[in-house]
Design a protein around this motif. Structure first.
Motif, PDB file in Angstrom:
ATOM      1  N   GLU A  95     -33.249 -14.317 -84.099  1.00 29.85           N
ATOM      2  CA  GLU A  95     -33.617 -14.365 -82.677  1.00 29.85           C
ATOM      3  C   GLU A  95     -34.348 -13.098 -82.260  1.00 29.85           C
ATOM      4  O   GLU A  95     -35.252 -13.141 -81.425  1.00 29.85           O
ATOM      5  CB  GLU A  95     -32.378 -14.560 -81.804  1.00 29.85           C
ATOM      6  CG  GLU A  95     -31.781 -15.952 -81.875  1.00 29.85           C
ATOM      7  CD  GLU A  95     -30.539 -16.113 -81.020  1.00 29.85           C
ATOM      8  OE1 GLU A  95     -29.925 -15.090 -80.615  1.00 29.85           O
ATOM      9  OE2 GLU A  95     -30.168 -17.258 -80.758  1.00 29.85           O
ATOM     10  N   HIS A  96     -33.977 -11.949 -82.828  1.00 24.01           N
ATOM     11  CA  HIS A  96     -34.650 -10.688 -82.516  1.00 24.01           C
ATOM     12  C   HIS A  96     -36.112 -10.712 -82.949  1.00 24.01           C
ATOM     13  O   HIS A  96     -36.952 -10.073 -82.328  1.00 24.01           O
ATOM     14  CB  HIS A  96     -33.933  -9.509 -83.177  1.00 24.01           C
ATOM     15  CG  HIS A  96     -32.728  -9.063 -82.433  1.00 24.01           C
ATOM     16  ND1 HIS A  96     -32.770  -8.183 -81.386  1.00 24.01           N
ATOM     17  CD2 HIS A  96     -31.425  -9.402 -82.593  1.00 24.01           C
ATOM     18  CE1 HIS A  96     -31.549  -7.979 -80.926  1.00 24.01           C
ATOM     19  NE2 HIS A  96     -30.708  -8.710 -81.646  1.00 24.01           N
TER      20      HIS A  96
ATOM     21  N   GLY B 169     -38.643 -10.302 -76.988  1.00 29.03           N
ATOM     22  CA  GLY B 169     -37.896 -10.514 -75.755  1.00 29.03           C
ATOM     23  C   GLY B 169     -36.411 -10.231 -75.969  1.00 29.03           C
ATOM     24  O   GLY B 169     -36.003  -9.645 -76.959  1.00 29.03           O
ATOM     25  N   THR B 170     -35.605 -10.666 -75.018  1.00 31.41           N
ATOM     26  CA  THR B 170     -34.163 -10.488 -75.116  1.00 31.41           C
ATOM     27  C   THR B 170     -33.567 -11.719 -75.784  1.00 31.41           C
ATOM     28  O   THR B 170     -33.663 -12.824 -75.241  1.00 31.41           O
ATOM     29  CB  THR B 170     -33.526 -10.299 -73.715  1.00 31.41           C
ATOM     30  OG1 THR B 170     -34.153  -9.188 -73.081  1.00 31.41           O
ATOM     31  CG2 THR B 170     -32.040 -10.050 -73.834  1.00 31.41           C
ATOM     32  N   PRO B 171     -32.977 -11.548 -76.948  1.00 27.06           N
ATOM     33  CA  PRO B 171     -32.404 -12.703 -77.648  1.00 27.06           C
ATOM     34  C   PRO B 171     -31.305 -13.369 -76.829  1.00 27.06           C
ATOM     35  O   PRO B 171     -30.611 -12.719 -76.047  1.00 27.06           O
ATOM     36  CB  PRO B 171     -31.820 -12.100 -78.926  1.00 27.06           C
ATOM     37  CG  PRO B 171     -32.522 -10.797 -79.097  1.00 27.06           C
ATOM     38  CD  PRO B 171     -32.830 -10.320 -77.706  1.00 27.06           C
ATOM     39  N   ARG B 172     -31.154 -14.650 -77.042  1.00 29.22           N
ATOM     40  CA  ARG B 172     -30.164 -15.450 -76.326  1.00 29.22           C
ATOM     41  C   ARG B 172     -28.757 -14.863 -76.454  1.00 29.22           C
ATOM     42  O   ARG B 172     -27.998 -14.851 -75.494  1.00 29.22           O
ATOM     43  CB  ARG B 172     -30.189 -16.875 -76.872  1.00 29.22           C
ATOM     44  CG  ARG B 172     -29.290 -17.840 -76.146  1.00 29.22           C
ATOM     45  CD  ARG B 172     -29.350 -19.224 -76.774  1.00 29.22           C
ATOM     46  NE  ARG B 172     -28.909 -19.226 -78.161  1.00 29.22           N
ATOM     47  CZ  ARG B 172     -27.637 -19.350 -78.542  1.00 29.22           C
ATOM     48  NH1 ARG B 172     -26.697 -19.497 -77.656  1.00 29.22           N
ATOM     49  NH2 ARG B 172     -27.320 -19.336 -79.827  1.00 29.22           N
TER      50      ARG B 172
ATOM     51  N   HIS C  84     -27.799 -11.925 -76.442  1.00 26.54           N
ATOM     52  CA  HIS C  84     -27.588 -10.738 -75.639  1.00 26.54           C
ATOM     53  C   HIS C  84     -27.410 -11.070 -74.151  1.00 26.54           C
ATOM     54  O   HIS C  84     -27.121 -10.176 -73.362  1.00 26.54           O
ATOM     55  CB  HIS C  84     -28.764  -9.760 -75.796  1.00 26.54           C
ATOM     56  CG  HIS C  84     -28.715  -9.001 -77.073  1.00 26.54           C
ATOM     57  ND1 HIS C  84     -27.816  -8.000 -77.331  1.00 26.54           N
ATOM     58  CD2 HIS C  84     -29.465  -9.105 -78.208  1.00 26.54           C
ATOM     59  CE1 HIS C  84     -27.999  -7.518 -78.535  1.00 26.54           C
ATOM     60  NE2 HIS C  84     -29.000  -8.175 -79.095  1.00 26.54           N
ATOM     61  N   HIS C  85     -27.574 -12.312 -73.794  1.00 29.51           N
ATOM     62  CA  HIS C  85     -27.400 -12.707 -72.398  1.00 29.51           C
ATOM     63  C   HIS C  85     -25.916 -12.754 -72.065  1.00 29.51           C
ATOM     64  O   HIS C  85     -25.127 -13.332 -72.792  1.00 29.51           O
ATOM     65  CB  HIS C  85     -28.030 -14.080 -72.138  1.00 29.51           C
ATOM     66  CG  HIS C  85     -29.524 -14.065 -72.251  1.00 29.51           C
ATOM     67  ND1 HIS C  85     -30.344 -14.283 -71.176  1.00 29.51           N
ATOM     68  CD2 HIS C  85     -30.352 -13.828 -73.309  1.00 29.51           C
ATOM     69  CE1 HIS C  85     -31.602 -14.199 -71.582  1.00 29.51           C
ATOM     70  NE2 HIS C  85     -31.620 -13.927 -72.867  1.00 29.51           N
TER      71      HIS C  85
END
Length: 121
Positions: free
Chosen positions: A104-105, A109-112, A114-115
């Protein structure tokens, strides 16, 4: 402290390094990763159920499961003629999850994962 780390395999010269490479090699196959993902959300599954979940033939899945079993990544339970598979422990599942998080990294952007509002899997 270094003795504890060496016994756990955390030193670069540990004999566990080669074994870890073998585990990564065993997981370096998309079908095997999908099998582990299917098994991580189930107590145990039959070959046919796993084959359906990963959209592969039961014969092909059976061959992958045999390799995963030899590597002690999955374990079996037999009930009559049917064999059920489960993950031997949580480690392969965590390795696969971490590999997917790393993937994902690579998308930017911000990977899922990390949400803060991400649903636990």
């Amino acid at each position: 402290m270094s003795v504890d780390k060496q016994s756990c395999g955390y030193c670069p010269d540990s004999s566990y390094v080669e074994l870890a490479v073998e585990v990564f090699g065993m997981l370096a196959d998309a079908t095997r990763v999908r099998i582990i993902l299917a098994l991580q959300n189930a107590q145990e599954l039959s070959v046919n159920s796993i084959a359906e979940a990963v959209d592969k033939s039961p014969a092909g899945v059976s061959q992958h499961l045999a390799k995963l079993r030899l590597a002690r990544i999955v374990a079996t339970r037999q009930e009559g003629q049917k064999v059920f598979y489960r993950l031997e422990n949580e480690h392969a599942s965590r390795l696969v999850a971490d590999a997917i998080f790393q993937a994902e990294h690579s998308l930017g952007g911000t990977p899922r994962h990390h949400h803060a509002d991400r649903v636990s899997e």
